[in-house]
Design an enzyme around this catalytic site. Structure first.
Site, PDB file in Angstrom:
ATOM      1  N   HIS A   1       0.839  -1.202   0.000  1.00 11.99           N
ATOM      2  CA  HIS A   1       0.000   0.000   0.000  1.00 11.99           C
ATOM      3  C   HIS A   1       0.871   1.247   0.000  1.00 11.99           C
ATOM      4  O   HIS A   1       1.988   1.244   0.526  1.00 11.99           O
ATOM      5  CB  HIS A   1      -0.941   0.011   1.206  1.00 11.99           C
TER       6      HIS A   1
ATOM      7  N   ASP B   1      -0.754   4.294   0.881  1.00 11.49           N
ATOM      8  CA  ASP B   1      -1.342   5.230   1.832  1.00 11.49           C
ATOM      9  C   ASP B   1      -0.576   5.168   3.144  1.00 11.49           C
ATOM     10  O   ASP B   1       0.044   4.152   3.474  1.00 11.49           O
ATOM     11  CB  ASP B   1      -2.825   4.947   2.042  1.00 11.49           C
TER      12      ASP B   1
ATOM     13  N   ASP C   1       6.615   2.077   6.525  1.00  4.69           N
ATOM     14  CA  ASP C   1       5.289   1.494   6.334  1.00  4.69           C
ATOM     15  C   ASP C   1       4.500   2.278   5.287  1.00  4.69           C
ATOM     16  O   ASP C   1       3.777   3.195   5.625  1.00  4.69           O
ATOM     17  CB  ASP C   1       4.545   1.478   7.663  1.00  4.69           C
TER      18      ASP C   1
ATOM     19  N   GLU D   1      -5.034   0.869   2.964  1.00  2.00           N
ATOM     20  CA  GLU D   1      -4.755  -0.233   3.887  1.00  2.00           C
ATOM     21  C   GLU D   1      -4.797   0.269   5.316  1.00  2.00           C
ATOM     22  O   GLU D   1      -5.231  -0.441   6.216  1.00  2.00           O
ATOM     23  CB  GLU D   1      -3.383  -0.850   3.584  1.00  2.00           C
ATOM     24  N   GLU D   2      -4.375   1.510   5.506  1.00  2.85           N
ATOM     25  CA  GLU D   2      -4.331   2.073   6.849  1.00  2.85           C
ATOM     26  C   GLU D   2      -5.703   2.527   7.332  1.00  2.85           C
ATOM     27  O   GLU D   2      -5.901   2.762   8.525  1.00  2.85           O
ATOM     28  CB  GLU D   2      -3.369   3.278   6.889  1.00  2.85           C
TER      29      GLU D   2
ATOM     30  N   GLU E   1       4.903  -5.720   4.162  1.00  2.00           N
ATOM     31  CA  GLU E   1       4.728  -5.077   5.467  1.00  2.00           C
ATOM     32  C   GLU E   1       6.032  -5.143   6.270  1.00  2.00           C
ATOM     33  O   GLU E   1       6.815  -6.085   6.112  1.00  2.00           O
ATOM     34  CB  GLU E   1       3.608  -5.768   6.250  1.00  2.00           C
TER      35      GLU E   1
ATOM     36  N   HIS F   1       4.492   4.457  11.973  1.00  2.00           N
ATOM     37  CA  HIS F   1       3.404   5.249  12.569  1.00  2.00           C
ATOM     38  C   HIS F   1       3.906   6.252  13.604  1.00  2.00           C
ATOM     39  O   HIS F   1       3.088   6.901  14.266  1.00  2.00           O
ATOM     40  CB  HIS F   1       2.336   4.353  13.190  1.00  2.00           C
TER      41      HIS F   1
END
Length: 375
Positions: free
Chosen positions: A73, A75, A104, A134-135, A163, A346
């Protein structure tokens, strides 16, 4: 090998807070097209969960050759405040590359692109399955891509999701499965009234407390060979009663269950619903994903061999952690996750080691070649 860090910088520089659309996919397409990929982009869904942009790119090998897919992903979660440098202005400081998505998982996608540049076109078919959601809710993302692939007859033999699975060093862990996830909203209706006249009211709070006590006492299982025990957590409790002398009319709570392959989302929802009904409440479940396992075998050995060749480590096969879009892709073909170190994902000042980006590109190239039968 092409410098994966250059690809990572370009992707990071395209802001793509979930759900991602537009610029970041322009950048990704511009990277893949010169490598011979046929790129398909489409948007799905309406607000509040959309629109979401998705990309499927394929470079076809000889007729009858194997098909290996990279998935991920573009995003990212909102960056938040307090960054040392601008989150969407990639910056190299020392041996690290900083920026939202560095780990990520724009860094992994950059490594995938660097990898396929090294895999001969006649080795077989390679595809990219990339979503912009995805997030977030993940309603119109990878599931829509799977629908597209089925409609057009694209079925990979194996799929690797990028991931960030590594913990202490690049290569120390891969994910061969994930637990399932279900969130359940509990509600008990009562009758509002004055606390001095309880016989004229019906307090829902003791009923909700009884539901939660019974749920909290549950032992769902003791774990399995590859999965840790399932766990049920109370994540919210609300009455919304501003008055001290009023018995409320309603009480609500929310629980979250992460479960292994001894259960399904439906079986757990039924169990919780029965407990709620016994005490006069209701339960509304939303199943985010079912557990899956790609048993250790040829695919995991390909990954382990590639990692050991580049890092000297043998990755642990694990099912720990949260969910990922592998929970959807497992319905298409065997899927395993492997990627960068996850220490800063994150977080503010998210960063990836430049050496890890290059090493990951080499690892991915080895895995793709092995999966296509061209070791």
């Amino acid at each position: 090998m092409t410098d994966a860090s250059l690809f990572a910088e370009k992707l990071i520089a395209a802001p793509s807070v979930t759900p991602a659309t537009g610029e970041v996919f322009d950048v990704l397409e511009a990277m893949l097209s010169p490598l011979g990929f046929e790129v398909h982009r489409f948007a799905c869904g309406e607000a509040p969960d959309g629109p979401v942009e998705n990309l499927f790119a394929i470079r076809r090998g000889p007729e009858g050759s194997k098909h290996f897919a990279f998935a991920g992903h573009v995003d990212v979660v909102p960056p938040g405040d307090g960054w040392t440098s601008a989150p969407f202005a990639p910056e190299r400081r020392g041996e690290l590359l900083y920026g939202r998505g560095a780990v990520d998982m724009k860094g992994a996608i950059a490594a995938m692109i660097a990898a396929v540049a090294e895999v001969p076109r006649d080795a077989g078919t390679i595809s990219f399955i990339v979503t912009g959601d995805e997030e977030g809710p993940a309603v119109h993302g990878t599931r829509a891509l799977i629908d597209f692939m089925r409609e057009h007859g694209h079925r990979p033999d194996l799929c690797l999701v990028g991931e960030p699975t590594s913990v202490h060093r690049l290569g120390d862990m891969m994910k061969i499965g994930r637990r399932g996830s279900v969130n359940i909203w509990l509600e008990v209706e009562g009758t509002q009234g004055h606390v001095a006249y309880p016989h004229n009211a019906d307090n829902p709070i003791p009923k909700l407390v009884a539901i939660l006590a019974e749920l909290d006492a549950l032992v769902l299982d003791e774990g399995t060979e590859w999965f840790q025990p399932s766990n049920l957590e109370i994540t919210d409790l609300d009455v919304g009663n501003p008055a001290h002398n009023v018995i409320p009319a309603k009480a609500t709570a929310r629980i979250s269950i992460r479960f292994n392959d001894r259960h399904t989302g439906a079986s757990l929802s039924e169990k919780v619903g029965a407990i709620a009904a016994k005490h006069g409440g209701t339960a509304l479940p939303i199943i985010s994903g079912e557990p899956f396992l790609t048993p250790p075998g040829e695919f995991s050995q390909m990954i382990a061999d590639a990692v050991e060749a580049e890092t000297g480590l043998v990755p642990e096969a694990s099912t720990s952690g949260g969910t990922s879009d592998a929970r959807f892709l497992r319905a298409v073909c065997p899927v395993i996750e492997f990627g960068l170190c996850n220490a800063t994902m994150h977080k503010r000042d998210e960063a990836v080691a430049l050496a890890d980006l290059d090493a990951l590109g080499r690892i991915y190239a080895r895995i793709a070649a092995a999966a296509l039968g061209k070791r």
